[in-house]
Each structure stands twice: as structure tokens, then as C-alpha cells.
Design a protein around this motif. Structure first.
Motif, PDB file in Angstrom:
ATOM      1  N   ALA A 145      19.884  11.024 -25.274  1.00  0.00           N
ATOM      2  CA  ALA A 145      20.836  11.603 -24.861  1.00  0.00           C
ATOM      3  C   ALA A 145      22.200  11.569 -25.818  1.00  0.00           C
TER       4      ALA A 145
ATOM      5  N   GLU B 224      19.844  13.897 -13.402  1.00  0.00           N
ATOM      6  CA  GLU B 224      21.109  14.220 -13.208  1.00  0.00           C
ATOM      7  C   GLU B 224      22.077  13.043 -13.082  1.00  0.00           C
TER       8      GLU B 224
ATOM      9  N   GLU C 228      23.004  12.179 -16.514  1.00  0.00           N
ATOM     10  CA  GLU C 228      23.875  13.167 -16.808  1.00  0.00           C
ATOM     11  C   GLU C 228      25.394  13.026 -16.420  1.00  0.00           C
ATOM     12  N   ASN C 229      25.167  12.740 -15.058  1.00  0.00           N
ATOM     13  CA  ASN C 229      26.676  12.677 -14.503  1.00  0.00           C
ATOM     14  C   ASN C 229      27.295  11.318 -15.270  1.00  0.00           C
TER      15      ASN C 229
ATOM     16  N   VAL D 287      27.281  14.639 -19.861  1.00  0.00           N
ATOM     17  CA  VAL D 287      26.458  15.689 -20.939  1.00  0.00           C
ATOM     18  C   VAL D 287      25.419  16.321 -20.123  1.00  0.00           C
ATOM     19  N   THR D 288      25.059  17.291 -20.637  1.00  0.00           N
ATOM     20  CA  THR D 288      23.814  17.977 -20.083  1.00  0.00           C
ATOM     21  C   THR D 288      22.558  17.869 -21.177  1.00  0.00           C
ATOM     22  N   ILE D 289      21.438  17.134 -20.851  1.00  0.00           N
ATOM     23  CA  ILE D 289      20.376  16.695 -21.649  1.00  0.00           C
ATOM     24  C   ILE D 289      19.420  17.886 -21.797  1.00  0.00           C
ATOM     25  N   GLU D 290      18.856  18.227 -22.990  1.00  0.00           N
ATOM     26  CA  GLU D 290      17.846  19.085 -22.982  1.00  0.00           C
ATOM     27  C   GLU D 290      16.519  18.436 -22.786  1.00  0.00           C
ATOM     28  N   LYS D 291      15.619  19.204 -21.954  1.00  0.00           N
ATOM     29  CA  LYS D 291      14.216  18.464 -21.456  1.00  0.00           C
ATOM     30  C   LYS D 291      13.249  19.238 -21.950  1.00  0.00           C
TER      31      LYS D 291
END
Length: 350
Positions: free
Chosen positions: A215, A289, A292-293, A297-301
Motif C-alpha cells: 500500500a 479496511e 486503509e483507515n 488510502v484505498t488499496i487496489e485488490k
């Protein structure tokens, strides 16, 4: 007490040595510091505990500069002569064996390392305990032993004869060997089935470490079983608290145990097995999640099939831990992940 901790440079072993030394026990830690994962983390843990990398030589005792009651020796469990000599010299009151070749997936390609460390090394410790009047033999088992079991939450009183990896089979064999020595020689043994341990100073081969690194580098993460995995994630401090309570209270025979209806979790010998887990099953996507919090960030999966040796879900029944020790883990996943990220950023300067 004078306590031997094996795997002292490992994730759980490091934290346990810190805890025991802090409360005043006389602690000797051993580890072979192998290269299964990034040795910088192992040496970093030892340095945090006052064991300088430059002072470490095989078989040499190194005094901690942080704790006057903590010493470290680089040693292989397979080195029977070295283990025997250490026991004879130190006269330990208790042992916590956290040294093992870890990892489910690694066992698919490197089976011999599991036999040498987890089987041969374990027998060497049992023999040393037998011949040196050890008062308490505590050791790490694993939630992996539940294998194909589907009834949840997993109970130590259920049969666990269907492992799905050699790693799990090696941990189950540890429980069987420990029972034999409890029965034959009266050694109090307690197996601790840990459930997905995470937290600061964690293992670089585990999901939280891998996800965090990816990430922060802007890379996608591999999420197996198409994100449908569930785990009983257990924070490291909660694990250590459980271990310490077991070290302070050696296993006792179960007076109600019957060979006509044998209970797998207890025995007529001084033998016990406990789950140490958070007593909650958490979806892997919820765990991600929380990460990410913590990172913002938002993580590509990348959603992928389940891998050989993995089980889709784990969930610990900890009723015996509560009954016998008045204890159960309580740290929430978000709290634990936040603490891990704070450590990770500091250690790797990111």
C-alpha cells in the motif's frame, strides 16, 4: 523464575522476553536467526532488547544492555548437545518454546525444514526437560491444527486429526509428543494454539506486513479466496498476556478425565491445550479496511482463489482460557492495526 524462551528473535518470542524481563524474571532467550524472512527485523528486535548484533556469535551468551536479567544465545534447536549443555548450566524453572519453522505456504515447498525444527528440535527440548526436572513446559501450537474442522468456534475439546498442511501436522505432532512426556515423566506441558497474531514487530511474511508495504509503495495486494477469508485476528499483547499466565500456572491433571471418553484438550497427565484468540471472526476485507483507515488510502485488490494449505475461516473458543485464567483477549482490530502502522512507519522511516 528462570525462564528459557526459544525463538527470542521472533515476533512473539521478542515480545515475551520483553514482558518477562520487565517484570523481573531471569530470562535466557535463544534463536538461530535464520533467513526465512528479513533478518533486519530479527536483529532489530534483539537490539531493542539490548542485544547488539555485533556481539552475537553461535553458542556465545550475550548480556542485554537494557535488562540485567536477560541474556541471549544464538543456538539451533537441532543442536542437541548445545541444548543439553544449556539446560544443565542454567537449571531452568520453565520453558516457553516459540521457536519453529513457521508458515503454511512455505511448508508446501520446504518440508524438510519443518521436520528438523518443529519435530527434531521439539524432541530435543522435551528430552532436556525430562533430564533436568523442568517445572513447566509451555509451547506454541497453532490454529492451523483445526484443518478441515468446520464446527466453529474451534474448541480444544474437538478432535483435530485432519490437518491440511505439513506445518499444521508438525504442530499437532508437538501436542502429541508433549502429552507422551507428560504421561511418562510427569512434565507439565501446555500447548497454546495461537490465532493469527499481528502487531508491532510482526513477521514480514504475514498479511498485514505485506499489505502495508504494498500500500505504501502504491502497489495492489493479493487477496485470496476472492476476499472471503475470515480470521480470528489476535493482537500481540493479548497473546503475550495469555502466555505469561500459563507460564505462572503449570498444567495440572484433569481428575475427571476418562479413557472411555477421552477429552483431547486435557488428560490424566499434567497436560493442557488452550486457544488464545480474540474470540471473534473478522472478514479479511474488514481487516483490510482497518488498514486503509490507518493509512488513509484505498488499496487496489487482486482477488485470487484460495491457496493450497489455507483454511477459509478460523474462530477461537476461549472458554477454557477464561475459566482457568480469568482472561480473554480484548484488543479491537482497528486499535491493533493502528499500533502496527505507527511502529512500521517509525521502524522503516516511511
Amino acid at each position: 523464575m528462570k525462564i528459557l524462551v526459544t525463538g527470542a528473535a521472533g515476533f512473539i518470542g521478542f515480545h515475551l522476553c520483553e514482558r518477562l524481563a520487565s517484570r523481573g524474571d531471569d530470562v535466557v532467550g535463544i534463536d538461530n536467526i535464520n533467513d526465512y524472512y528479513d533478518q533486519r527485523v530479527k536483529y532489530g528486535r534483539l537490539a531493542y532488547s539490548g542485544i547488539a548484533e555485533s556481539a552475537i556469535e553461535y553458542g556465545k551468551t550475550v548480556q542485554s544492555s537494557k535488562y540485567p536479567n536477560y541474556r541471549f544465545v544464538k543456538l539451533n534447536l537441532e543442536d542437541k548437545e548445545g541444548i543439553d549443555n544449556l539446560f544443565k548450566a542454567e537449571k531452568f524453572d520453565a520453558l516457553c518454546n516459540l521457536a519453529a519453522q513457521a508458515g503454511v505456504r512455505y511448508s508446501l515447498t520446504n518440508p524438510a525444514s519443518y521436520v528438523s525444527s518443529n519435530i527434531v528440535g521439539f524432541v530435543n527440548l522435551l528430552e532436556a526437560a525430562r533430564h533436568n526436572s523442568l517445572g513447566n513446559f509451555c509451547y506454541a501450537s497453532s490454529s492451523s491444527v483445526y484443518g478441515l474442522n468446520e464446527r466453529q468456534p474451534f474448541s480444544v475439546h474437538d478432535n483435530v486429526d485432519h490437518p491440511v498442511s505439513l506445518y499444521a501436522a508438525s504442530k499437532k505432532s508437538n501436542e502429541l509428543m508433549a502429552h507422551t512426556y507428560s504421561h511418562l515423566f510427569g512434565i507439565p506441558t501446555t500447548g497454546l494454539r495461537f490465532f493469527t497474531v499481528y502487531g508491532p514487530w510482526g513477521r514480514p511474511d504475514m498479511a498485514l506486513f505485506l499489505f502495508t508495504k504494498a500500500a505504501l509503495e502504491g502497489r495492489p495486494i493479493d487477496v485470496f479466496n476472492y476476499g472471503n477469508m475470515q480470521r480470528d485476528f489476535t493482537y500481540i499483547d493479548d497473546i503475550v498476556e495469555g502466555v505469561v499466565r500459563v507460564l505462572d500456572h503449570p498444567a495440572q491433571p484433569n481428575p475427571d478425565w476418562s479413557g472411555a471418553a477421552p477429552d483431547p484438550g486435557t488428560s490424566s497427565a499434567p497436560y493442557r491445550v488452550y486457544n488464545i484468540g480474540n474470540n471473534k471472526t473478522v472478514k479479511l476485507m474488514d481487516y483490510i479496511e482497518a488498514l486503509e483507515n490507518a493509512l488513509g488510502v484505498t488499496i487496489e485488490k487482486n482477488l485470487l482463489p484460495i491457496q493450497p494449505g489455507d483454511v477459509p475461516s478460523t474462530w477461537a473458543n476461549v472458554s477454557d482460557l477464561v475459566k482457568d485464567f480469568d482472561y480473554k483477549p480484548e484488543t479491537t482490530v482497528q486499535e491493533g492495526v493502528n499500533r502496527f502502522i505507527a511502529w512500521y512507519r517509525e521502524f522503516f522511516k516511511v
